[in-house]
Design a protein around this motif. Structure first.
Motif, PDB file in Angstrom:
ATOM      1  N   TYR A 175      -6.638   6.468 -18.258  1.00 21.34           N
ATOM      2  CA  TYR A 175      -7.441   7.502 -18.264  1.00 21.34           C
ATOM      3  C   TYR A 175      -7.809   7.482 -19.997  1.00 21.34           C
ATOM      4  N   TYR A 208     -13.286   9.661 -18.712  1.00 28.02           N
ATOM      5  CA  TYR A 208     -14.042  10.169 -17.922  1.00 28.02           C
ATOM      6  C   TYR A 208     -15.304  10.396 -18.375  1.00 28.02           C
ATOM      7  N   THR A 267     -18.395   8.592 -16.657  1.00 27.69           N
ATOM      8  CA  THR A 267     -19.472   9.443 -15.812  1.00 27.69           C
ATOM      9  C   THR A 267     -20.661   9.548 -16.468  1.00 27.69           C
ATOM     10  N   ASP A 323      -7.876   7.494  -6.485  1.00 30.87           N
ATOM     11  CA  ASP A 323      -6.826   8.351  -6.994  1.00 30.87           C
ATOM     12  C   ASP A 323      -5.851   8.581  -5.457  1.00 30.87           C
ATOM     13  N   THR A 335     -11.727  11.680  -8.196  1.00 34.58           N
ATOM     14  CA  THR A 335     -12.099  10.310  -8.531  1.00 34.58           C
ATOM     15  C   THR A 335     -11.831  10.629  -9.920  1.00 34.58           C
ATOM     16  N   MET A 336     -10.953   9.786 -10.558  1.00 38.70           N
ATOM     17  CA  MET A 336     -10.540   9.975 -11.995  1.00 38.70           C
ATOM     18  C   MET A 336      -9.922  11.477 -12.489  1.00 38.70           C
ATOM     19  N   SER A 337      -9.518  12.186 -11.458  1.00 38.41           N
ATOM     20  CA  SER A 337      -8.785  13.437 -11.629  1.00 38.41           C
ATOM     21  C   SER A 337      -9.960  14.558 -11.596  1.00 38.41           C
TER      22      SER A 337
END
Length: 372
Positions: free
Chosen positions: A36, A82, A86, A121, A140-142
């Motif tokens: 992350y 992220y 993103t 996730d 997705t990716m928290s």
């Protein structure tokens, strides 16, 4: 057979408080913390500032959530991956049915999500940010959402539309500055009440990924909204239209976009043809029939166990926007069980064991054939 755990999370409070809770969970896992907080080549301070401006306009609150996440991990917010992932791949199937086609006379949205098991996730989160619409969906990716439904009876799912776009080297480079699908889906769920509002929101939003969004609301309105290298197209249906269902797999199905990518992977074309054949002329479709479609093995079904080929069913889902429920089966195996989640009920933070059958795909599935 491969074993792992799937989770439910209750995320309530301010954006910062939700982010801090997520960061506290991630901080207990060294490998996840590194994933992350990794940096990507080409994403520097200028791109970080541009991403903040884009998020603040279209996904307000996410920067505060990331700030809480970063504080819990004790790293600078700009180091959270992220942003880079993103600011701009999955393969999936999705079906929207209007009430006239279902046994319960309620709109239903069914979807499978195919990807790599180590890039999922495996989290279903119920999220209630102060000042936003409460929603539940897989993450997705928290911070991002692959799908979900909100308190107003709006459901959203997605599948890739043509060759996937992303920040990683083996993906197609984005053709414009914009958001990835997982940020767009969460923004829609937190800010829109129905299909009409969603379409207006998405039409203005800069979206850099190639994606088919399926939208369904409790009033029985549905739309397929597709983006391809910055181009956008829409097909809408409602209780008055001759067409009462929509489907999408992983290629352009709207005529306005097909000329820009006039081919489809064999697996995508075959799944689309199979869905259409099952539903053309159908009536009184039950949730059990949809579940069977989702879990039956490809090519006479939508379930795929090809995880190492980035084409494994990580989750199968049935959304009922009128009831505010999601039925979810992890890993594409009935042995893992179908669980029903109600948006009106808070989630307990839980962990559930999941098993997945792993096979290798026939490489011919990934060959391309013309759509014309």
């Amino acid at each position: 057979m491969y074993s792992l755990s799937a989770y439910t999370l209750e995320l309530t409070g301010t954006s910062y408080e939700i982010g801090y809770k997520l960061g506290s969970i991630i901080s207990e896992n060294t490998a996840l913390k590194l994933a992350y907080t990794r940096t990507l080549e080409g994403f520097g301070p200028n791109e970080y500032q541009e991403a903040i401006l884009l998020f603040d306009e279209w996904c307000p609150g996410i920067s505060e959530e990331i700030a809480g996440f970063a504080d819990a991990l004790q790293v600078p917010a700009g180091q959270i991956a992220y942003y880079a992932m993103t600011y701009l791949r999955p393969r999936c199937s999705q079906i929207a049915l209007l009430p006239a086609m279902t046994a319960l006379n309620k709109p239903l949205l069914a979807r499978n999500y195919e990807f790599h098991h180590q890039l999922e996730d495996f989290v279903l989160a119920r999220t209630s940010v102060a000042g936003k619409y409460t929603h539940m969906g897989t993450s997705t990716m928290s911070f991002g959402r692959d799908d979900g439904c909100n308190e107003h009876g709006l459901a959203v799912t997605m599948s890739a539309c043509g060759f996937p776009v992303g920040a990683l080297p083996f993906m197609r480079a984005p053709q414009l500055k914009g958001l990835h699908f997982w940020a767009a889906i969460r923004a829609v769920l937190e800010n829109c009440r129905d299909v009409g509002e969603s379409l207006r929101y998405l039409q203005e939003m800069p979206i850099a990924s190639n994606v088919n969004f399926m939208l369904l609301d409790k009033q029985g309105n549905a739309a397929l909204f597709a983006t391809l290298d910055g181009r956008k197209a829409t097909r809408q249906i409602d209780p008055t239209t001759p067409e009462q269902f929509l489907w999408a797999t992983n290629h352009p199905v709207l005529s306005a976009l097909i000329p820009y990518e006039p081919q489809a992977a064999v697996h995508s074309w075959q799944r689309g043809e199979w869905i259409a054949a099952q539903l053309e002329g159908a009536s009184a479709v039950t949730t059990e029939e949809l579940k069977s479609m989702l879990l039956s093995p490809y090519p006479n079904g939508l379930n795929c166990p090809y995880y190492e080929d980035y084409f494994g069913t990580t989750k199968s889902m049935i959304f009922s926007p009128a009831d505010g429920t999601i039925e979810l089966c992890w890993g594409g195996r009935s042995e893992n069980g179908w669980q029903t989640y109600d948006l009106k009920q808070t989630f307990a933070d839980t962990a559930t064991p999941v098993q997945m059958r792993m096979e290798r795909a026939d490489k011919m599935m990934f060959d391309y054939r013309p759509l014309a």
